[in-house]
Scaffold this motif. Structure first.
Motif, PDB file in Angstrom:
ATOM      1  N   ALA A 112       0.846  -1.199   0.000  1.00 40.98           N
ATOM      2  CA  ALA A 112       0.000   0.000   0.000  1.00 40.98           C
ATOM      3  C   ALA A 112       0.882   1.249   0.000  1.00 40.98           C
ATOM      4  CB  ALA A 112      -0.903  -0.011   1.232  1.00 40.98           C
ATOM      5  N   LEU A 113       2.006   1.165   0.709  1.00 38.66           N
ATOM      6  CA  LEU A 113       2.925   2.299   0.829  1.00 38.66           C
ATOM      7  C   LEU A 113       3.490   2.718  -0.524  1.00 38.66           C
ATOM      8  CD1 LEU A 113       3.448   3.370   3.695  1.00 38.66           C
ATOM      9  CD2 LEU A 113       5.778   2.524   3.477  1.00 38.66           C
ATOM     10  N   ASP A 114       3.903   1.727  -1.331  1.00 41.52           N
ATOM     11  CA  ASP A 114       4.479   2.037  -2.642  1.00 41.52           C
ATOM     12  C   ASP A 114       3.428   2.027  -3.745  1.00 41.52           C
ATOM     13  OD1 ASP A 114       6.980   2.187  -1.468  1.00 41.52           O
ATOM     14  OD2 ASP A 114       7.316   0.032  -1.674  1.00 41.52           O
ATOM     15  N   GLY A 115       2.154   1.874  -3.363  1.00 45.81           N
ATOM     16  CA  GLY A 115       1.079   1.888  -4.360  1.00 45.81           C
ATOM     17  C   GLY A 115       1.104   0.704  -5.303  1.00 45.81           C
ATOM     18  N   THR A 145       8.457 -11.177   5.139  1.00 49.48           N
ATOM     19  CA  THR A 145       8.263  -9.787   5.551  1.00 49.48           C
ATOM     20  C   THR A 145       6.763  -9.507   5.579  1.00 49.48           C
ATOM     21  OG1 THR A 145       8.341  -9.085   3.254  1.00 49.48           O
ATOM     22  CG2 THR A 145      10.408  -9.041   4.461  1.00 49.48           C
ATOM     23  N   VAL A 146       6.389  -8.341   6.108  1.00 50.38           N
ATOM     24  CA  VAL A 146       4.968  -7.989   6.145  1.00 50.38           C
ATOM     25  C   VAL A 146       4.393  -8.018   4.728  1.00 50.38           C
ATOM     26  CG1 VAL A 146       3.312  -6.161   6.654  1.00 50.38           C
ATOM     27  CG2 VAL A 146       5.177  -6.626   8.250  1.00 50.38           C
TER      28      VAL A 146
END
Lengths: 197, 197
Positions: A112-115, A145-146
């Motif tokens: 979500a952070l990097d779209g 990882t998450v």
């Protein structure tokens, strides 16, 4: 520092992963000093790779053939599909020689952070491929990882309803790992995955 | 691992100084994934460098012009000649901006072990260049190694009889250096080079 062409070469080299400005300068100097041994072969290898290497339309691997050597190898188990994030992971597994099924390269993880959404990854293709038939088991060999685990859960969800096994890699103490250097998450996973000796 | 062209590219990259097989693989993958940004510019930079960069016939520097930018810069002090082993040393001095004379690149150091004699280095050219006239001082900026100092003594010998100053770099504690990490040779040099505060 000796001509814009040298500066340009240093800058092109410094953009490669693992090369900073200092090592790029060193590499450029080596290339210019040993042109027949280093520079000319590198130009030819780059040009050949640019002309011939493509992405496998089946699995996303990089190869000079499409479908790639793994996808067209009849001796491999077509019922076993290993899902990896990146071509580098596929290469790592191939170097180990431990896996004799086929692969599916996602091209990244959901973030979500990097779209990065599902439509940015090769997930639709994976669902189609598995739905089309011969697959017995999908191994989600994604990073612990998450993002990796989120992606694994999302894919497992998308594959629900199909008559296949969906598995993930085992978590625990890495071989050669010392307990006092491990993080709590790994210790927790290792305790939960304990087995009788 | 996906086609002989990929293997060939990895091998060509792995021959560069500072890149091992692992980082060469990583660089090859990055090049193949980002062709417009990395691969194509690198091919063009390498081709331009191969076509245009040459060794300066005056000093041995690498540049697109001959004589090089340093040799043809009229604002530099032509009476001061700094002798270095390698183009990398010349670049290091130029980056520092501390030296405004001209250079002479030897192309290595004398080494009986590696079979490098005076005729393998640009020493004859240096003697001719100094003998021809305008030089007041020759600074032998060579490594503080056995080979570097042997070469410095040999050159000083060859320049004897000419009405010029021949100097070497100062030895001592490097700026920012801690005494307990220095070797005995450096401590000895630093003590001998002590000066009143």
């Amino acid at each position: 520092m000796g001509g814009s062409d040298i500066e340009r070469l240093i800058q092109a080299l410094a953009r490669l992963p693992g090369l900073g400005p200092r090592s790029a300068r060193r590499a450029a100097l080596a290339l210019l000093k040993r042109r027949d041994v280093l520079l000319q072969p590198l130009i030819e290898a780059l040009a050949a790779a640019a002309a011939n290497v493509r992405s496998c339309s089946e699995c996303g691997n990089l190869d000079t053939a499409d479908p790639c050597a793994v996808c067209s190898d009849a001796k491999r188990d077509g019922g076993l599909l290993c899902v990896v994030e990146d071509v580098a992971d596929l290469w790592a597994l191939e170097r180990s020689g431990l896996f004799r099924g086929r692969y599916h390269v996602l091209g990244g993880t959901l973030s979500a952070l990097d779209g990065v959404g599902p439509e940015d990854l090769r997930i639709g293709g994976l669902v189609r491929r598995v739905g089309a038939g011969t697959t017995r088991e999908v191994i989600l060999a994604l990073s612990a990882t998450v993002e990796g685990q989120t992606t694994a859960h999302y894919i497992a969800d998308r594959l629900k309803g199909l008559a296949i096994i969906v598995s993930g890699l085992g978590h625990g103490v890495p071989v050669g790992g010392e307990l006092n250097y491990l993080d709590d998450g790994t210790l927790d996973a290792a305790l939960k995955a304990r087995r009788p000796l």
